[in-house]
Design a protein around this motif. Structure first.
Motif, PDB file in Angstrom:
ATOM      1  N   ASP A 145      -1.865   1.292   4.683  1.00 35.24           N
ATOM      2  CA  ASP A 145      -0.328   1.683   4.070  1.00 35.24           C
ATOM      3  C   ASP A 145       0.150   2.739   2.959  1.00 35.24           C
ATOM      4  OD1 ASP A 145      -0.498   1.322   0.701  1.00 35.24           O
ATOM      5  OD2 ASP A 145      -2.742   0.617   1.953  1.00 35.24           O
ATOM      6  N   HIS A 175      -4.538  -2.978   1.232  1.00 35.65           N
ATOM      7  CA  HIS A 175      -3.317  -3.653  -0.229  1.00 35.65           C
ATOM      8  C   HIS A 175      -2.631  -4.349   1.034  1.00 35.65           C
ATOM      9  CE1 HIS A 175      -3.450  -0.614  -3.413  1.00 35.65           C
ATOM     10  NE2 HIS A 175      -4.971  -1.310  -3.333  1.00 35.65           N
ATOM     11  N   SER A 176      -1.947  -4.022   2.256  1.00 33.67           N
ATOM     12  CA  SER A 176      -0.892  -5.137   2.812  1.00 33.67           C
ATOM     13  C   SER A 176      -1.207  -6.183   3.504  1.00 33.67           C
ATOM     14  CB  SER A 176       0.074  -4.304   4.224  1.00 33.67           C
ATOM     15  OG  SER A 176      -0.851  -3.719   4.171  1.00 33.67           O
TER      16      SER A 176
END
Ligand SMILES: Nc1nc2c(ncn2[C@@H]2O[C@H](COP(=O)(O)OP(=O)(O)OP(=O)(O)O)[C@@H](O)[C@H]2O)c(=O)[nH]1
Ligand SMILES: [Mg+2]
Length: 196
Positions: A145, A175-176
């Protein structure tokens, strides 16, 4: 996704190393590359493994038991962390080496590589070392990301060439959530008896 992931054992020194009789996949890579974050993402639990923007957060070998698949994900201390003392770095290197050598339960080492960087010498050394032990390497590129698509594809292609891989390393983001399901499938496929 796993049903449950729990921390079962933490090991700080060589004399604490004991046989952990279940298949093991170890997460290895430079300090701060995102090993512990990936473990948290895979487990669906944000605070299972300690993470920090300061490198050198994980200072022990942590065995996380995955159920009902029955295997361990092993979070290793990062290497190449320059700000701790040489004697401490040597201690970790020895502990990791001892863990990786002659461990018949180890079914692979997930080599985490920063997708923002072209192949680094230290990462190549790790992969060379694991390969020399006769252990399979699963290359995975982290923090996708944080990296523009062009750059990450260039770095991914460079790694594929270097490793002579049939497939490029998987790009993931803790994170994503990008490709976390695919990574999970890669792990489960490696188990000696994948669940039906
Ligand atoms: N943007 C982004 N940041 C990430 C990702 N994964 C990890 N980070 C960040 O990178 C930093 C280091 O993450 P850790 O998971 O602690 O890294 P580690 O490899 O376990 O580090 P050591 O324990 O020091 O070896 C933290 O600030 C994380 O929030 C990701 O997929 N995307
Ligand atoms: Mg860590």
């Amino acid at each position: 996704m796993p049903s449950t992931v729990i921390l079962e054992k933490t090991i700080y020194t060589i004399d604490q190393l004991i046989e952990m009789p279940l298949p093991q996949l170890a997460l290895a890579g430079r300090s701060n590359v995102g090993k512990s974050s990936l473990l948290n993402r895979l487990s669906g639990r944000k605070n299972l493994a300690k993470i920090s923007s300061t490198p050198g957060k994980t200072r022990s070998l942590n065995f996380y038991k995955v159920s009902p698949e029955d295997f361990y994900l092993v979070d290793l201390p990062g290497y190449g962390y320059a700000r701790c003392s040489k004697s401490e770095r040597d201690k970790w290197a020895k502990l990791i080496a001892r863990y990786l050598q002659n461990n018949s339960w180890l079914i692979g080492v997930v080599a985490l590589l920063d997708s923002r960087l072209p192949p680094q010498v230290m990462d190549m050394e790790l992969i060379g070392y694991i390969t020399s032990l006769g252990v399979d390497v699963i290359p995975v590129m982290t923090k996708a990301d944080k990296c523009k698509q062009n750059a990450r594809h260039t770095n991914q292609a460079a790694w594929q060439r270097l490793l002579h891989g049939e497939k490029p390393p998987l790009l993931v983001s803790s994170h994503s959530g990008m490709n976390i399901d695919k990574l999970w499938q890669l792990f489960v496929q490696r188990l000696p008896h994948p669940p039906a």
